[in-house]
Design an enzyme around this catalytic site. Structure first.
Site, short mmCIF file in Angstrom:
data_model
loop_
_atom_site.label_atom_id
_atom_site.label_comp_id
_atom_site.label_asym_id
_atom_site.label_seq_id
_atom_site.Cartn_x
_atom_site.Cartn_y
_atom_site.Cartn_z
CE LYS A 122 1.06 -21.84 53.89
NZ LYS A 122 1.38 -22.60 52.68
CE LYS A 143 -0.74 -28.68 49.51
NZ LYS A 143 0.67 -28.56 49.92
MG MG Z 1 3.75 -25.76 50.90
#
Ligand code: MG
Length: 334
Positions: free
Chosen positions: A140, A244
């Protein structure tokens, strides 16, 4: 046409994350969602999971719950099919509960991406993940100052063996200048791809960056639903799509689009429970949805076997889903 009638029920869950997740969207500490139950006239019982992520543009939990409460106890296919497209999470769950379990070759396996936390914490976590045998990592970025993170990037790459692959996820946090700095740096480094290097709706920047740099780019927040993914393809996006599935509506619609468009897919977790993940993985194996490492390497999310399922290591096999007991999950909720 024969229409199945169902008894419909819904329960809410509220699960603290074992360790709060720090992303460019902020800190996330509790996962809330819904489990639905359908009982067909035949007596067959099945379940689905609704795990919204409003920060990704899905319906909110309250909207999803309202939609579910609008379905009567006795409902039918027509009513379930009538849920509008913007309720991607609700539609995922309803389709999941009504889908026949595909038969899957239990030997099939997919690599799993290990999620590395933002900042220096990534360096601390890496050795353990390497020891476990992970081959794919996601870090991240866009959380701390770019200079600091760019310095850490080389530390991280220096500790990654050549057989591993690293993805970066900026969660849309960079402006164009910052993104350019990163892409110039990454052009000479072995980066699998960079996820969402600019804001989800900044098409000019995203398409421009994809054209100007040799680094593979991926859209994530930009493509919560299939309608958006189709739109990006129409605008000329040739990079990766991070989907997702728990947010993107019925799994068979996802498979049909991926097959027709030959989209380069990465499947990723919406931090759903083992119930939703089991359906996604079962489907991914049955339809060979992706070759890339799946983004389900979030470890023990909730810290309870019931909600996490069996620990997922560097490889997940097609048998993982079979160990998830939907009825036990349902019965654990009030
Ligand atoms: Mg992402």
């Amino acid at each position: 046409m024969f229409r199945m009638v169902y008894r419909f029920a819904v329960k809410t869950y509220r699960l603290p994350l074992r360790s709060p997740l720090r992303t460019a969207h902020g800190v996330w500490a509790v996962r809330e969602g819904l489990i639905i139950r359908l009982e067909a006239e035949t007596g067959a019982v099945s379940y689905g999971e609704i795990a919204p992520l409003p920060q990704f543009g899905t319906e909110t939990l309250a909207e999803a719950l309202e939609r579910c409460l609008g379905l009567s106890d006795k409902t039918d296919d027509a009513a379930l099919d009538a849920v509008p497209a913007q309720f991607g999470c609700v539609r995922f769950a309803l389709a999941m509960a009504r889908a026949a379990n595909p038969s899957v070759d239990k030997e099939k396996r997919l690599p799993v991406t290990a999620l590395l936390p933002a900042g220096k914490a990534a360096l601390a976590m890496l050795p353990g993940k390497l020891e476990q045998g992970f081959l794919s990592f996601k870090w991240k970025v866009g959380v701390n100052r770019p200079e600091e993170e760019l310095g850490l990037l080389d530390d991280l790459l220096g500790r990654l063996p050549a057989y591993t692959r690293l993805r970066l996820d900026a969660n849309g946090a960079w402006d164009r200048r910052t993104a350019e700095k990163w892409l110039a740096r990454c052009a000479e480094r072995p980066i699998e791809f960079i996820e969402q290097p600019a804001a989800p709706d900044d098409g000019d920047t995203l398409l421009g960056l994809a054209e100007d740099y040799p680094v593979t780019l991926a859209l994530d927040e930009s493509v919560t639903g299939l309608a958006a993914a189709r739109e990006w393809q129409g605008r000329g996006w040739r990079g990766v799509f991070v989907i997702k599935p728990a947010l993107a509506g019925p799994l068979d619609e996802l498979a049909a689009w991926a097959k027709a468009s030959q989209a380069d897919l990465v499947l990723s977790s919406a931090i759903e429970t083992a119930l939703g993940r089991a359906a996604i993985l079962r489907f991914a194996f049955a339809h060979d949805l992706t070759k890339r490492a799946v983004g389900f390497g979030v470890g023990e999310i909730f810290g309870e076997r019931l909600w996490d399922g069996q620990i997922i290591g560097p490889l997940v096999d097609a048998g993982w889903s079979a160990a998830v007991d939907a009825e036990e999950i349902w019965n654990a909720l009030n």
